[in-house]
Design an enzyme around this catalytic site. Structure first.
Site, mmCIF file in Angstrom:
data_model
loop_
_atom_site.group_PDB
_atom_site.id
_atom_site.type_symbol
_atom_site.label_atom_id
_atom_site.label_comp_id
_atom_site.label_asym_id
_atom_site.label_seq_id
_atom_site.Cartn_x
_atom_site.Cartn_y
_atom_site.Cartn_z
ATOM 1 N N HIS A 1 27.568 40.058 23.656
ATOM 2 C CA HIS A 1 26.454 40.950 23.328
ATOM 3 C C HIS A 1 26.977 42.347 23.013
ATOM 4 C CE1 HIS A 1 25.208 37.979 26.383
ATOM 5 N NE2 HIS A 1 24.203 37.802 25.580
ATOM 6 N N ASP B 1 19.687 35.348 32.809
ATOM 7 C CA ASP B 1 19.705 33.893 32.656
ATOM 8 C C ASP B 1 19.773 33.206 34.010
ATOM 9 O OD1 ASP B 1 19.686 34.181 29.908
ATOM 10 O OD2 ASP B 1 21.824 33.797 29.644
ATOM 11 N N GLY C 1 19.687 34.030 25.311
ATOM 12 C CA GLY C 1 19.164 34.879 24.246
ATOM 13 C C GLY C 1 19.590 34.375 22.879
ATOM 14 N N GLY D 1 20.770 35.036 18.849
ATOM 15 C CA GLY D 1 21.815 35.891 18.289
ATOM 16 C C GLY D 1 23.204 35.293 18.425
ATOM 17 N N HIS D 2 23.275 34.137 19.112
ATOM 18 C CA HIS D 2 24.567 33.467 19.299
ATOM 19 C C HIS D 2 24.654 32.172 18.489
ATOM 20 C CE1 HIS D 2 25.081 36.293 22.506
ATOM 21 N NE2 HIS D 2 24.115 35.756 23.233
ATOM 22 N N LYS E 1 24.914 30.202 31.291
ATOM 23 C CA LYS E 1 25.950 31.232 31.126
ATOM 24 C C LYS E 1 25.705 32.326 32.172
ATOM 25 C CE LYS E 1 25.393 32.340 26.674
ATOM 26 N NZ LYS E 1 24.059 31.724 26.482
#
Lengths: 329, 329
Positions: free
Chosen positions: A215, A110, A54, A56-57, A105
């Protein structure tokens, strides 16, 4: 919510467009399906490293695409797994005869989607699952989460692939780095997902989320706000118990900011963690301090340790040329 | 105030200790008086570049000490000028026969203290004053402020000094980069100085501080919260009016995060700014996106443009090995 964006649902697309312009010498961003790959594919067979997760990292993972590290990365929407067709297209675009190693991860979405992609991919492939978050017990029902240690796996295996190691050797090396790597984080604030518009969780002014995930998932527990010394010690002690380094051991110490923590504070955290291990006779042999595996605008940090040997040191030091990590070239 | 620290008054010391351990291959941190210098001083006469300023802008300036950039940097307390004795000690420790060039951001305290240090220093010396913040008019009473363009001056002049240019040539080059560089920032939030414990200024949820300084100083005005496109355009238009680049001009475009802005948003800002100039026929020839000249935990960003020519491109591309900028070595 005050964020620099146009619409929450166009943020990822526009951000990747900017990334592709800024790093046009290193990467190409494909849009349908969406992935980022190296601009220059090796002209000889080389194991292709593909990761993703995702958004945002940032800079994880697209910021680690380039010589000496990943061949391609698939960004999903914020905190959302990319889809198997993204992973498949990314893998097919960079595979050049030596197979594909997926670096994944450990999150259910995922893992499932990369498994589907791996089954669909005709080329030889293997997977390394990263699960370095030691805030959870090793026998946790869904396993430990993959957090900031992921970039260390990507850097070290990336160097080995560049040097010509085959798929089985790259997978074995990745699993070795995973075994020798442990991370744990804490948060002073939540993050705010743009599409949601309000903080993911609430935390009082006098509380700290100890063992937070990237998250904003709950970790071990909520502890009282305290000095950095007191808080960081809870991270270092947990990591130390997990890895049990012996005196004389060389380590890579990585302090990762979760997005909104000033660098000045991250170096203070580094100082505390470094001295904790130095007092045990451990050698801080390599270091990395900064925002590398972020959680949007979360205030907090994580500590990651990798036990080093001469093989891992040489691979860590090997040339790398990506948007977010660069040395030796 | 929730920050990762022990005591506000020990933060700078402890943070610099961590910095010195993390980058022990590049720097040495002196404590009395306090400055950071290169570990390896050139063994032939080379113009020594010395900068400094209040802490809270990390990685500026200590993060830019190393081969190809600064020789030494003096950190003051948060947002407070370092003292002349720090600057003098730093200059004397790195001067090796070719003189000292002080690179000074245009703030009254910094200017005064660097002037005193320059008078006390026996070695030949000169000063480049950086005043790149075009949110203020060029004839503002105290001049324009020095902001994120400073690192571009430090990088380009640092490369020239490394290549053996003399003091007068380095000063002239620095002044050329200053003339060809313009910056402007905006803030969605204030920052919080640890010693103060509460935000420096207040700003409503529906307002943006346009033209903000890197200490939270007021800039041009407060504007309504709007889309990134609308907000960033106010930065790009002001910079464009100031530099007046012609079609075909190559530029370095630097998007700087003020501390707490996610990288994903900074790349979105880069996308908007890049397209603004591309549509005018300007070539985005080099780029830099990230947190380089921060304002503690402020949410916001700045845009910096430097007009490039072949000389500046070659010097920007020259090898650099510092904590925060590294390539070619």
């Amino acid at each position: 919510m005050k964020k620099l964006l146009n619409q929450p649902d166009t943020l990822l697309t526009e951000s990747l467009q900017g990334f592709a312009i800024a790093h046009a010498d290193i990467v190409i961003a494909e849009t349908s399906p969406r992935f980022v790959r190296r601009k220059h594919i090796a002209n000889h067979p080389k194991v292709a490293l593909v990761s993703g997760g995702g958004a945002g990292h940032e800079p994880l993972h697209a910021g680690f695409v380039g010589q000496g590290m990943l061949d391609a990365a698939c960004p999903g929407q914020v905190f959302t797994s990319p889809t198997p067709d993204q992973m498949l297209a990314a893998a097919e675009s960079v595979e050049n005869g030596a197979g594909v190693l997926f670096i994944v991860k450990n999150y259910a979405g995922d893992v499932m989607n990369f498994e589907i992609a791996a089954e669909m991919l005709e080329a030889e492939n293997a997977t390394v699952l990263v699960a370095d978050d030691v805030s959870l017990p090793a026998d946790h029902s869904t396993g430990r989460r993959g957090v900031a240690g992921t970039l260390i796996v990507e850097k070290i295996v990336g160097a080995a692939a560049e040097q010509g190691r085959d798929l089985a050797a790259c997978k074995a090396l990745g699993e070795k780095v995973c075994r020798q790597t442990a991370s744990m984080g804490l948060a002073l604030s939540s993050c705010t997902v743009p599409e949601v518009g309000k903080p993911t969780f609430t935390i009082a002014d006098n509380e700290v989320e100890m063992g937070v995930g990237i998250h904003g998932e709950r970790g071990r527990d909520i502890v009282p706000m305290a000095s950095a010394e007191t808080l960081v010690q809870q991270l270092t002690e947990t990591i130390d118990r997990d890895l049990s380094p012996q005196a004389g051991q060389k380590i890579l110490l990585h302090i990762n900011g979760l997005g909104a923590t000033p660098l000045m504070e991250l170096y203070l955290v580094f100082d505390i963690a470094a001295k904790y291990w130095q007092q045990k006779g451990i050698e801080i042999h390599r270091s990395l301090v900064g925002n590398y595996t972020t959680s949007l605008d979360m205030i907090g940090c994580s500590v990651t340790v990798t036990l080093l040997d001469e093989e891992l040191i040489a691979l860590w030091d090997a040339p790398v040329h990506t948007a977010a990590l660069r040395w030796g070239c």
